[in-house]
Structure formats: structure tokens, C-alpha cells
Design a protein around this motif. Structure first.
Motif, mmCIF file in Angstrom:
data_model
loop_
_atom_site.group_PDB
_atom_site.id
_atom_site.type_symbol
_atom_site.label_atom_id
_atom_site.label_comp_id
_atom_site.label_asym_id
_atom_site.label_seq_id
_atom_site.Cartn_x
_atom_site.Cartn_y
_atom_site.Cartn_z
ATOM 1 N N TYR A 1 3.073 37.141 -24.105
ATOM 2 C CA TYR A 1 2.758 35.885 -24.782
ATOM 3 C C TYR A 1 2.679 36.107 -26.297
ATOM 4 C CZ TYR A 1 0.050 31.766 -26.183
ATOM 5 O OH TYR A 1 -0.399 30.628 -26.812
ATOM 6 N N PHE A 2 2.000 37.181 -26.689
ATOM 7 C CA PHE A 2 1.840 37.500 -28.108
ATOM 8 C C PHE A 2 3.199 37.681 -28.777
ATOM 9 C CE2 PHE A 2 1.476 40.579 -31.548
ATOM 10 C CZ PHE A 2 0.432 40.066 -32.291
ATOM 11 N N ARG A 3 4.064 38.494 -28.171
ATOM 12 C CA ARG A 3 5.370 38.765 -28.777
ATOM 13 C C ARG A 3 6.229 37.497 -28.839
ATOM 14 N NH1 ARG A 3 4.985 43.558 -25.337
ATOM 15 N NH2 ARG A 3 4.388 45.305 -26.672
ATOM 16 N N GLY A 4 6.204 36.723 -27.757
ATOM 17 C CA GLY A 4 6.981 35.486 -27.757
ATOM 18 C C GLY A 4 6.516 34.515 -28.820
ATOM 19 N N MET A 5 5.202 34.378 -28.940
ATOM 20 C CA MET A 5 4.652 33.474 -29.957
ATOM 21 C C MET A 5 4.928 33.988 -31.372
ATOM 22 S SD MET A 5 3.441 30.713 -28.716
ATOM 23 C CE MET A 5 2.310 30.054 -29.932
ATOM 24 N N MET A 6 4.897 35.307 -31.546
ATOM 25 C CA MET A 6 5.224 35.867 -32.860
ATOM 26 C C MET A 6 6.651 35.510 -33.244
ATOM 27 S SD MET A 6 2.745 37.196 -34.367
ATOM 28 C CE MET A 6 2.865 38.600 -35.428
ATOM 29 N N TRP A 7 7.569 35.678 -32.301
ATOM 30 C CA TRP A 7 8.970 35.339 -32.583
ATOM 31 C C TRP A 7 9.102 33.858 -32.928
ATOM 32 C CZ3 TRP A 7 13.519 37.478 -33.606
ATOM 33 C CH2 TRP A 7 14.673 36.695 -33.492
ATOM 34 N N LEU A 8 8.513 33.012 -32.127
ATOM 35 C CA LEU A 8 8.624 31.568 -32.350
ATOM 36 C C LEU A 8 7.983 31.134 -33.667
ATOM 37 C CD1 LEU A 8 7.905 30.330 -28.719
ATOM 38 C CD2 LEU A 8 10.091 30.170 -29.951
ATOM 39 N N SER A 9 6.938 31.820 -34.083
ATOM 40 C CA SER A 9 6.232 31.391 -35.292
ATOM 41 C C SER A 9 6.703 32.087 -36.569
ATOM 42 C CB SER A 9 4.722 31.604 -35.125
ATOM 43 O OG SER A 9 4.422 32.980 -35.024
ATOM 44 N N ARG A 10 7.311 33.256 -36.444
ATOM 45 C CA ARG A 10 7.673 34.021 -37.648
ATOM 46 C C ARG A 10 9.094 33.751 -38.159
ATOM 47 N NH1 ARG A 10 5.155 38.084 -39.887
ATOM 48 N NH2 ARG A 10 7.122 39.142 -40.326
ATOM 49 N N ILE A 11 10.026 33.501 -37.280
ATOM 50 C CA ILE A 11 11.405 33.305 -37.724
ATOM 51 C C ILE A 11 11.476 31.999 -38.511
ATOM 52 C CG2 ILE A 11 13.816 33.044 -37.000
ATOM 53 C CD1 ILE A 11 12.554 35.860 -36.576
ATOM 54 N N LEU B 1 11.173 37.736 -24.533
ATOM 55 C CA LEU B 1 9.880 38.315 -24.919
ATOM 56 C C LEU B 1 8.755 37.764 -24.039
ATOM 57 C CD1 LEU B 1 10.246 38.312 -28.797
ATOM 58 C CD2 LEU B 1 10.302 40.305 -27.274
ATOM 59 N N LEU B 2 8.849 36.498 -23.692
ATOM 60 C CA LEU B 2 7.823 35.871 -22.854
ATOM 61 C C LEU B 2 7.940 36.289 -21.392
ATOM 62 C CD1 LEU B 2 8.011 32.289 -24.370
ATOM 63 C CD2 LEU B 2 5.973 33.755 -24.384
ATOM 64 N N ALA B 3 9.153 36.314 -20.879
ATOM 65 C CA ALA B 3 9.388 36.591 -19.459
ATOM 66 C C ALA B 3 10.651 37.445 -19.334
ATOM 67 C CB ALA B 3 9.543 35.287 -18.680
ATOM 68 N N PRO B 4 10.508 38.757 -19.480
ATOM 69 C CA PRO B 4 11.671 39.649 -19.463
ATOM 70 C C PRO B 4 12.566 39.411 -18.247
ATOM 71 C CG PRO B 4 9.692 40.875 -20.046
ATOM 72 C CD PRO B 4 9.249 39.498 -19.639
ATOM 73 N N GLY B 5 13.869 39.367 -18.510
ATOM 74 C CA GLY B 5 14.845 39.158 -17.455
ATOM 75 C C GLY B 5 15.167 37.705 -17.176
ATOM 76 N N SER B 6 14.529 36.778 -17.872
ATOM 77 C CA SER B 6 14.719 35.347 -17.587
ATOM 78 C C SER B 6 15.864 34.705 -18.355
ATOM 79 C CB SER B 6 13.437 34.579 -17.901
ATOM 80 O OG SER B 6 12.395 35.023 -17.080
ATOM 81 N N ALA B 7 16.257 35.276 -19.491
ATOM 82 C CA ALA B 7 17.280 34.636 -20.316
ATOM 83 C C ALA B 7 18.696 34.916 -19.815
ATOM 84 C CB ALA B 7 17.151 35.066 -21.771
ATOM 85 N N ALA B 8 18.945 36.119 -19.324
ATOM 86 C CA ALA B 8 20.302 36.503 -18.910
ATOM 87 C C ALA B 8 20.908 35.558 -17.876
ATOM 88 C CB ALA B 8 20.319 37.944 -18.412
ATOM 89 N N PRO B 9 20.182 35.133 -16.835
ATOM 90 C CA PRO B 9 20.788 34.205 -15.881
ATOM 91 C C PRO B 9 21.182 32.861 -16.502
ATOM 92 C CG PRO B 9 18.784 35.165 -14.965
ATOM 93 C CD PRO B 9 18.844 35.567 -16.404
ATOM 94 N N TYR C 1 4.896 42.722 -34.356
ATOM 95 C CA TYR C 1 4.944 42.384 -32.935
ATOM 96 C C TYR C 1 4.088 43.314 -32.070
ATOM 97 C CZ TYR C 1 8.660 39.146 -34.072
ATOM 98 O OH TYR C 1 9.378 38.095 -34.599
ATOM 99 N N ARG C 2 3.330 44.183 -32.701
ATOM 100 C CA ARG C 2 2.425 45.057 -31.955
ATOM 101 C C ARG C 2 1.197 44.236 -31.543
ATOM 102 N NH1 ARG C 2 2.542 50.256 -31.962
ATOM 103 N NH2 ARG C 2 3.618 50.297 -33.948
ATOM 104 N N PRO C 3 1.007 44.059 -30.225
ATOM 105 C CA PRO C 3 -0.144 43.265 -29.775
ATOM 106 C C PRO C 3 -1.460 43.854 -30.268
ATOM 107 C CG PRO C 3 1.397 43.607 -27.982
ATOM 108 C CD PRO C 3 1.834 44.494 -29.111
ATOM 109 N N ARG C 4 -2.359 42.998 -30.642
ATOM 110 C CA ARG C 4 -3.673 43.428 -31.135
ATOM 111 C C ARG C 4 -4.731 42.472 -30.614
ATOM 112 N NH1 ARG C 4 0.082 42.435 -34.886
ATOM 113 N NH2 ARG C 4 -0.059 40.632 -36.208
ATOM 114 N N GLY C 5 -5.973 42.868 -30.807
ATOM 115 C CA GLY C 5 -7.081 42.046 -30.337
ATOM 116 C C GLY C 5 -7.078 41.934 -28.826
ATOM 117 N N HIS C 6 -7.401 40.755 -28.317
ATOM 118 C CA HIS C 6 -7.488 40.601 -26.863
ATOM 119 C C HIS C 6 -6.116 40.598 -26.192
ATOM 120 C CE1 HIS C 6 -7.123 36.238 -28.001
ATOM 121 N NE2 HIS C 6 -6.348 36.228 -26.927
ATOM 122 N N TYR C 7 -5.038 40.585 -26.976
ATOM 123 C CA TYR C 7 -3.690 40.631 -26.405
ATOM 124 C C TYR C 7 -3.317 42.050 -25.975
ATOM 125 C CZ TYR C 7 -3.466 36.160 -28.788
ATOM 126 O OH TYR C 7 -3.739 34.893 -29.217
#
Length: 196
Positions: A151-161, A89-97, A136-142
């Protein structure tokens, strides 16, 4: 006669000018929002992505490999998947490697739901836990800035689960996450900087 701001200008008799607290609060909110946006783009996003989540995921992947064939294998794999979703979510394509294509098959549906920002889906590594992906829908200044949306989606995942203490499996996953984080000096240093 209108007041143009100069000292020589005449004010019409009985005309009052009001500056409300709303104007001051709006200005403070605007300043804070711009400051937060700059901090998130320049400092928080790269720190979280490169110095916390990436090394923590690398440590979690090594932990999963070391736990293969042991009772901790499932919890270690779940901790790895949790961090892999965050990194994707933070950096698409970074986890697979880091984790490989097979593990990504469990990550991809969760990432797709977060990107779609609608509906609910059971988190496969937390029994009975459904995540509301409409959050996970970005809102405000995001909203509208691709980096801030990530950043918004990644932080949502980290904070909501939520890893519930009353669930032994979830507690074990949370402990494996902590273990992975603590086993990476880079991730610990990044987390400390970010937290402080």
C-alpha cells in the motif's frame, strides 16, 4: 510508602505526580496510528486496488488499444504504464494479465527500483523526469507488514509522479489518465468513496 492507585494508600508528604501533555499527545498519536493502520488494511487498500486502480487500468488499456495509430497513442500508452506500475506495487502480478507481457517490460524496471528502494531512474514516459526511489522504503507502521508495504509503495507512486502543466506531453498523459478514470464508472465510484 509508595502510591498503589487505591484511595486508601497514603502519599508521602511533598510528593507530586505530574501528568504532562506529552503523555496525552503520545496516547492520541498511538490511537490515531492504530486507527489509520486498521483503515488502510481493511478499507483503503482493497478500495484503492480493486475499485480504483484495477478498473482504471482496464479502461486505460482499452483506451490505448482504441488510440493505436493516432496522435494520442503515446499519451494513452503512458497513462496505461503509470497505472500498471501503481497496480504492480499494490498487488504484484495483477497488471500483466491486463496489459500483457510486452507492456510489462516497461513496467518491471520501475517496480524493481521501487522494491529496492534506492537510487534514481528516469521515468521512461516522462521526458527528463527522474524519480528518487529511496522514498519508497516503507517506514513507520507500514514497515514489516507486507500488505501495508505494498500500500505504501503504491501510494508513493501515485502521489509522487508529477505531470507538469508546462510540459505539453505530460499534460496530455494526465488528461488521458483522467479520461481513463472517468470512462470507468466503477473507478469513478471507488475514487469518490476513497476521496470522501
Amino acid at each position: 510508602v509508595t502510591y498503589d492507585g487505591s484511595e486508601d494508600a497514603e502519599l508521602p508528604p511533598g510528593h507530586a505526580f505530574f501528568i504532562t501533555t506529552d503523555a496525552t499527545l503520545h496516547a492520541l498519536h498511538f490511537i490515531f496510528d492504530n486507527l489509520l493502520t486498521d483503515l488502510e488494511q481493511v478499507s483503503f487498500y482493497p478500495l484503492l486496488t480493486q475499485e480504483v486502480v484495477t478498473p482504471a487500468l482496464q479502461a486505460a488499456h482499452a483506451q490505448t488499444q482504441a488510440a493505436a495509430g493516432t496522435p494520442l497513442e503515446s499519451a494513452a500508452r503512458s497513462a496505461e504504464l503509470y497505472l500498471a506500475v501503481a497496480l504492480e506495487l499494490l498487488a504484484p502480478g495483477s497488471a500483466a494479465p491486463i496489459i500483457g507481457a510486452e507492456a510489462m517490460s516497461a513496467v518491471t524496471p520501475l517496480v524493481e527500483m521501487a522494491l529496492a528502494a534506492q537510487g534514481q531512474l528516469e521515468v521512461p514516459f516522462l521526458a527528463g523526469y527522474q524519480e528518487d526511489f529511496s522514498q519508497y522504503r516503507p517506514r513507520g507502521h507500514y514497515d514489516g507488514d507486507p500488505l501495508l508495504e505494498q500500500y505504501f509503495r503504491g501510494m508513493m507512486w501515485l502521489s509522487r509522479i508529477t505531470f507538469l502543466a508546462e510540459d505539453p506531453d505530460a499534460t496530455q498523459i494526465a488528461l488521458m489518465l483522467l479520461r481513463a478514470l472517468r470512462s470507468s464508472p466503477e473507478a469513478v465510484a471507488g475514487w469518490t468513496t476513497l476521496h470522501e
